[in-house]
Write a protein that holds these residues in place. Structure first.
Motif, mmCIF file in Angstrom:
data_model
loop_
_atom_site.group_PDB
_atom_site.id
_atom_site.type_symbol
_atom_site.label_atom_id
_atom_site.label_comp_id
_atom_site.label_asym_id
_atom_site.label_seq_id
_atom_site.Cartn_x
_atom_site.Cartn_y
_atom_site.Cartn_z
ATOM 1 N N ILE A 92 3.112 -8.469 9.977
ATOM 2 C CA ILE A 92 2.011 -7.203 10.648
ATOM 3 C C ILE A 92 3.283 -6.104 10.871
ATOM 4 O O ILE A 92 4.195 -5.880 11.619
ATOM 5 N N THR A 93 3.412 -5.109 9.704
ATOM 6 C CA THR A 93 4.037 -4.159 9.550
ATOM 7 C C THR A 93 3.198 -2.772 8.994
ATOM 8 O O THR A 93 2.214 -2.811 9.564
ATOM 9 N N CYS A 94 4.150 -1.885 8.502
ATOM 10 C CA CYS A 94 3.300 0.006 8.606
ATOM 11 C C CYS A 94 3.484 0.039 6.793
ATOM 12 O O CYS A 94 4.001 -0.505 6.177
ATOM 13 N N SER A 95 2.541 0.889 6.822
ATOM 14 C CA SER A 95 1.731 1.487 4.757
ATOM 15 C C SER A 95 2.966 2.031 4.760
ATOM 16 O O SER A 95 3.136 1.924 3.764
ATOM 17 N N ARG A 96 4.005 3.158 5.380
ATOM 18 C CA ARG A 96 4.981 3.402 5.059
ATOM 19 C C ARG A 96 6.331 2.676 4.590
ATOM 20 O O ARG A 96 6.547 2.803 3.936
ATOM 21 N N CYS A 97 7.047 1.858 5.880
ATOM 22 C CA CYS A 97 7.660 1.241 5.109
ATOM 23 C C CYS A 97 7.352 -0.153 4.624
ATOM 24 O O CYS A 97 7.753 -0.556 3.377
ATOM 25 N N ARG A 98 6.047 -1.302 4.825
ATOM 26 C CA ARG A 98 5.484 -1.414 3.807
ATOM 27 C C ARG A 98 6.406 -2.848 4.038
ATOM 28 O O ARG A 98 6.950 -4.023 2.607
ATOM 29 N N GLU A 124 9.642 -1.162 16.647
ATOM 30 C CA GLU A 124 9.240 -0.328 16.522
ATOM 31 C C GLU A 124 9.632 1.034 15.827
ATOM 32 O O GLU A 124 8.408 1.500 15.761
ATOM 33 N N CYS A 125 9.967 0.315 14.440
ATOM 34 C CA CYS A 125 9.491 1.521 13.345
ATOM 35 C C CYS A 125 8.234 1.073 12.934
ATOM 36 O O CYS A 125 7.348 1.925 12.393
ATOM 37 N N ALA A 126 7.479 -0.192 13.066
ATOM 38 C CA ALA A 126 6.181 0.011 12.236
ATOM 39 C C ALA A 126 5.249 1.122 13.494
ATOM 40 O O ALA A 126 4.420 1.632 13.287
ATOM 41 N N VAL A 170 3.060 4.249 12.445
ATOM 42 C CA VAL A 170 1.731 4.818 12.786
ATOM 43 C C VAL A 170 1.423 6.077 13.924
ATOM 44 O O VAL A 170 0.848 5.956 13.219
ATOM 45 N N ARG A 171 2.326 6.047 14.672
ATOM 46 C CA ARG A 171 2.278 6.919 15.590
ATOM 47 C C ARG A 171 1.877 8.429 14.891
ATOM 48 O O ARG A 171 1.495 9.301 15.476
ATOM 49 N N ALA A 172 3.131 8.144 13.289
ATOM 50 C CA ALA A 172 3.173 9.719 12.753
ATOM 51 C C ALA A 172 1.799 9.593 11.485
ATOM 52 O O ALA A 172 2.448 10.427 10.857
ATOM 53 N N GLY A 173 0.814 8.819 11.220
ATOM 54 C CA GLY A 173 0.005 8.566 10.435
ATOM 55 C C GLY A 173 -0.348 7.508 9.136
ATOM 56 O O GLY A 173 -0.986 7.177 8.873
ATOM 57 N N ALA A 174 0.703 6.709 9.897
ATOM 58 C CA ALA A 174 0.551 5.254 8.843
ATOM 59 C C ALA A 174 -0.488 4.474 9.075
ATOM 60 O O ALA A 174 -0.465 4.733 10.329
ATOM 61 N N THR A 182 -4.897 -0.456 19.124
ATOM 62 C CA THR A 182 -3.714 -0.950 19.899
ATOM 63 C C THR A 182 -3.869 -2.168 20.018
ATOM 64 O O THR A 182 -2.702 -3.023 20.088
ATOM 65 N N ALA A 183 -4.993 -2.892 19.840
ATOM 66 C CA ALA A 183 -4.670 -4.782 19.393
ATOM 67 C C ALA A 183 -3.865 -5.341 18.118
ATOM 68 O O ALA A 183 -3.081 -6.672 18.913
ATOM 69 N N VAL A 184 -4.306 -4.736 17.551
ATOM 70 C CA VAL A 184 -2.962 -4.743 16.154
ATOM 71 C C VAL A 184 -1.689 -4.535 16.576
ATOM 72 O O VAL A 184 -0.634 -4.914 16.136
ATOM 73 N N GLY A 185 -0.926 -3.698 17.462
ATOM 74 C CA GLY A 185 -0.242 -2.758 17.501
ATOM 75 C C GLY A 185 0.473 -4.242 18.395
ATOM 76 O O GLY A 185 1.803 -3.719 18.486
ATOM 77 N N LYS A 186 -0.175 -4.456 18.665
ATOM 78 C CA LYS A 186 0.968 -5.377 20.098
ATOM 79 C C LYS A 186 1.461 -6.180 19.221
ATOM 80 O O LYS A 186 2.508 -6.909 20.103
ATOM 81 N N PHE A 187 1.185 -6.875 18.158
ATOM 82 C CA PHE A 187 1.485 -7.794 17.425
ATOM 83 C C PHE A 187 2.621 -7.429 15.631
ATOM 84 O O PHE A 187 3.029 -7.807 15.060
ATOM 85 N N ALA A 188 3.209 -5.969 16.292
ATOM 86 C CA ALA A 188 4.096 -4.888 15.234
ATOM 87 C C ALA A 188 5.192 -5.755 14.555
ATOM 88 O O ALA A 188 5.579 -6.102 15.971
ATOM 89 N N GLY A 189 5.210 -5.959 13.723
ATOM 90 C CA GLY A 189 7.399 -6.930 13.517
ATOM 91 C C GLY A 189 6.888 -8.548 14.134
ATOM 92 O O GLY A 189 7.793 -8.666 13.350
ATOM 93 N N GLN A 190 5.659 -8.815 14.205
ATOM 94 C CA GLN A 190 5.349 -10.926 13.810
ATOM 95 C C GLN A 190 4.831 -10.669 13.381
ATOM 96 O O GLN A 190 4.593 -10.447 12.474
ATOM 97 N N ARG A 191 5.064 -12.340 12.454
ATOM 98 C CA ARG A 191 3.988 -12.917 11.663
ATOM 99 C C ARG A 191 3.443 -13.590 12.992
ATOM 100 O O ARG A 191 2.987 -13.939 14.419
ATOM 101 N N VAL A 192 1.557 -12.935 12.012
ATOM 102 C CA VAL A 192 0.225 -13.100 13.011
ATOM 103 C C VAL A 192 -0.433 -14.705 11.886
ATOM 104 O O VAL A 192 -0.989 -14.268 11.256
ATOM 105 N N ASN A 193 -1.603 -14.464 13.295
ATOM 106 C CA ASN A 193 -2.338 -14.634 12.240
ATOM 107 C C ASN A 193 -3.546 -13.578 12.441
ATOM 108 O O ASN A 193 -3.873 -13.921 12.905
ATOM 109 N N ILE A 194 -4.641 -14.182 11.337
ATOM 110 C CA ILE A 194 -5.667 -12.646 11.537
ATOM 111 C C ILE A 194 -7.054 -12.920 11.077
ATOM 112 O O ILE A 194 -6.531 -14.104 9.895
ATOM 113 N N MET A 195 -7.608 -13.156 11.908
ATOM 114 C CA MET A 195 -9.986 -13.636 11.978
ATOM 115 C C MET A 195 -10.121 -12.087 10.980
ATOM 116 O O MET A 195 -9.754 -11.265 12.084
ATOM 117 N N GLY A 196 -10.145 -11.662 10.442
ATOM 118 C CA GLY A 196 -11.403 -11.342 10.023
ATOM 119 C C GLY A 196 -12.096 -10.954 7.913
ATOM 120 O O GLY A 196 -11.869 -12.101 7.745
#
Length: 148
Positions: free
Chosen positions: A71-77, A90-92, A96-100, A118-132
């Motif tokens: 999980i990262t941000c659309s600005r830095c990818r 921290e960067c992600a 996201v707080r700045a609009g990404a 908020t649920a996704v942000g808990k795992f910012a910068g980590q490798r995750v499994n996303i169900m969706g």
């Protein structure tokens, strides 16, 4: 006779300068409008992906499909070079707080994550499994869990 020639040359110089300045400004405004249109088209695609309801008939599982990545941000990818004094987490969150938007990066594939930030942000910068449910280049997130 010489005086008329100087007035004519002065008038010609002023006219050519005005035309040149007008052409230069026209090129600047045209370039800016093309850049703005490209940015607005990208924002419209993201908004359309978030506004489209998931197609439940295409996905027989109520929890969706599993996606794995970071999980990262659309600005830095995933390339947090601009904010090298911050961790990727921290960067992600800062971006996201700045609009990404949060994104899932898995090799060459990137997906915008739609849902509860908020649920996704808990795992910012980590490798995750996303169900969706995948909708084009976006994933409508049902749940997220850490791989570690």
């Amino acid at each position: 006779m010489k005086q008329k020639r100087s007035w004519i040359s002065l008038l010609g110089f002023c006219l050519l300068t005005a035309v040149g300045a007008a052409l230069a400004l026209a090129m600047i405004f045209a370039g800016a409008s093309v850049a703005l249109a490209g940015h607005q088209a990208e924002a419209a695609q993201v908004a359309q992906a978030s506004a489209t309801p998931p197609d439940v008939s295409a996905n027989p599982h109520p929890s969706g499909t599993r996606f794995t990545g970071m999980i990262t941000c659309s600005r830095c990818r995933g390339r947090h070079l601009r904010n090298s004094h911050m961790t990727s987490e921290e960067c992600a969150r800062t971006c996201v707080r700045a609009g990404a938007m949060y994104m899932l990066v898995d090799g060459d594939r990137t997906y915008v994550l739609l849902g509860d930030n908020t649920a996704v942000g808990k795992f910012a910068g980590q490798r995750v499994n996303i169900m969706g449910t995948r909708q084009g280049d976006a994933i409508l997130v049902n749940s997220a869990s850490s791989l570690y």
